[in-house]
Design a protein around this motif. Structure first.
Motif, short mmCIF file in Angstrom:
data_model
loop_
_atom_site.label_atom_id
_atom_site.label_comp_id
_atom_site.label_asym_id
_atom_site.label_seq_id
_atom_site.Cartn_x
_atom_site.Cartn_y
_atom_site.Cartn_z
N TYR A 1 0.83 -1.43 0.00
CA TYR A 1 0.14 0.06 -0.03
C TYR A 1 0.94 1.11 -0.09
O TYR A 1 0.42 2.20 -0.63
N THR A 2 2.09 1.14 0.73
CA THR A 2 3.01 2.42 0.57
C THR A 2 3.25 2.57 -0.87
O THR A 2 3.15 3.95 -1.06
N SER A 3 3.72 1.61 -1.51
CA SER A 3 4.28 2.17 -2.77
C SER A 3 2.88 2.56 -3.60
O SER A 3 3.03 3.48 -4.50
N ALA A 4 1.64 1.86 -3.48
CA ALA A 4 0.65 2.40 -4.26
C ALA A 4 0.11 3.79 -3.88
O ALA A 4 -0.21 4.49 -4.94
N VAL A 5 0.14 4.19 -2.63
CA VAL A 5 -0.01 5.46 -2.28
C VAL A 5 0.92 6.47 -3.01
O VAL A 5 0.51 7.50 -3.36
N ARG A 6 2.10 6.29 -3.01
CA ARG A 6 3.25 7.15 -3.41
C ARG A 6 2.91 7.31 -4.85
O ARG A 6 3.04 8.35 -5.67
N ILE B 1 -7.67 6.54 -1.82
CA ILE B 1 -8.53 6.43 -0.25
C ILE B 1 -8.42 5.21 0.06
O ILE B 1 -8.18 4.74 1.49
N THR B 2 -8.66 4.08 -0.66
CA THR B 2 -8.64 2.82 0.01
C THR B 2 -7.39 2.22 0.37
O THR B 2 -7.27 1.38 1.48
N GLN C 1 -10.61 9.73 5.28
CA GLN C 1 -12.04 10.26 5.62
C GLN C 1 -12.12 11.63 5.21
O GLN C 1 -13.14 11.88 4.34
N ARG C 2 -11.14 12.44 5.33
CA ARG C 2 -11.18 13.91 4.61
C ARG C 2 -11.20 13.80 3.20
O ARG C 2 -12.28 14.54 2.41
N GLN C 3 -10.44 12.87 2.68
CA GLN C 3 -10.51 12.64 0.95
C GLN C 3 -11.67 12.09 0.36
O GLN C 3 -12.26 12.34 -0.43
N VAL C 4 -12.30 11.21 1.27
CA VAL C 4 -13.31 10.58 0.84
C VAL C 4 -14.61 11.45 0.81
O VAL C 4 -15.42 11.51 -0.21
N ASN C 5 -14.83 12.34 1.81
CA ASN C 5 -15.69 13.42 1.78
C ASN C 5 -15.66 14.31 0.59
O ASN C 5 -16.73 14.58 -0.03
N LYS C 6 -14.27 14.83 0.21
CA LYS C 6 -14.19 15.52 -0.81
C LYS C 6 -14.42 14.94 -2.21
O LYS C 6 -15.11 15.44 -2.98
N LEU C 7 -14.22 13.73 -2.40
CA LEU C 7 -14.56 12.79 -3.46
C LEU C 7 -15.84 12.84 -3.57
O LEU C 7 -16.13 12.99 -4.75
N ILE C 8 -16.64 12.41 -2.56
CA ILE C 8 -18.08 12.43 -2.92
C ILE C 8 -18.82 13.73 -3.28
O ILE C 8 -19.48 13.64 -3.94
N SER C 9 -18.10 14.84 -2.72
CA SER C 9 -18.72 16.09 -3.03
C SER C 9 -18.58 16.61 -4.50
O SER C 9 -19.40 16.94 -5.06
N ASP C 10 -17.21 16.09 -4.89
CA ASP C 10 -16.84 16.54 -6.35
C ASP C 10 -17.74 15.32 -7.40
O ASP C 10 -18.07 15.68 -8.24
N LEU C 11 -17.92 14.25 -6.81
CA LEU C 11 -18.67 13.10 -7.65
C LEU C 11 -20.16 13.83 -7.60
O LEU C 11 -20.83 13.58 -8.82
#
Length: 168
Positions: free
Chosen positions: A88-93, A121-122, A134-144
């Motif tokens: 996950y660390t490499s995936a996030v990067r 996010i996952t 959580q912060r990023q998923v809230n922003k994503l939902i708003s944008d979607l």
């Protein structure tokens, strides 16, 4: 398509790649696209390590050749493959670098940007970075919600992710 269809397709792409390699060379566009499609089949058959190696190589080749969309898609598929083997660390990067590039290339409201953001996010969630996720998923939902229909699959997935993060 069922998993066995992707196994069959992977075998067909492997054969095609050999034929293309001999006919037009290993770096011909058609050969490279066939390798990309093989990588998709590998992902669908959960052959994550092989897919990651293939997409790592293809992202570099496509970038050098100026094939931006294929380079960016290969990077996203690399990150997804790495996440599926627990890196996950490499995936996030990769996603943190990839998302701004996708936004510049295709715009902030492009589906590939939303998918990459959800995958990031996952992966953050998997690393235990719940507040950031959580912060990023809230922003994503708003944008979607601003750009997509209410029952769009990305909105549904993002809402499910938000609920899962809340419960954990």
């Amino acid at each position: 398509m069922a998993a066995h269809d992707f196994v069959w397709a992977a075998d067909a792409f492997r054969q095609l790649i050999v034929e293309l390699h001999h006919a037009v060379g290993p770096f011909d566009y058609e050969t490279l696209v066939a390798r990309f499609e093989l990588g998709i089949c590998l992902m669908h058959t959960r052959q994550w390590h092989e897919a990651a190696g293939l997409f790592r190589e293809l992202a570099s080749i496509f970038e050098r050749r100026g094939l931006n969309r294929l380079s960016l898609e290969s990077s996203g598929n690399l990150a997804a493959s790495l996440a599926n083997v627990g890196d996950y660390t490499s995936a996030v990067r990769i996603f943190e670098h990839l998302i701004p590039e996708l936004e510049r290339a295709f715009g902030k409201d492009d589906e590939s940007v939303f998918v990459a953001r959800h995958n990031l996010i996952t992966d953050l969630e998997a690393l235990g970075k719940k507040s950031q996720a959580q912060r990023q998923v809230n922003k994503l939902i708003s944008d979607l919600e601003r750009t997509r229909s209410p029952m769009d699959y990305l909105i549904v997935q993002a809402r499910q992710t938000r609920e899962r993060i809340k419960r954990s």
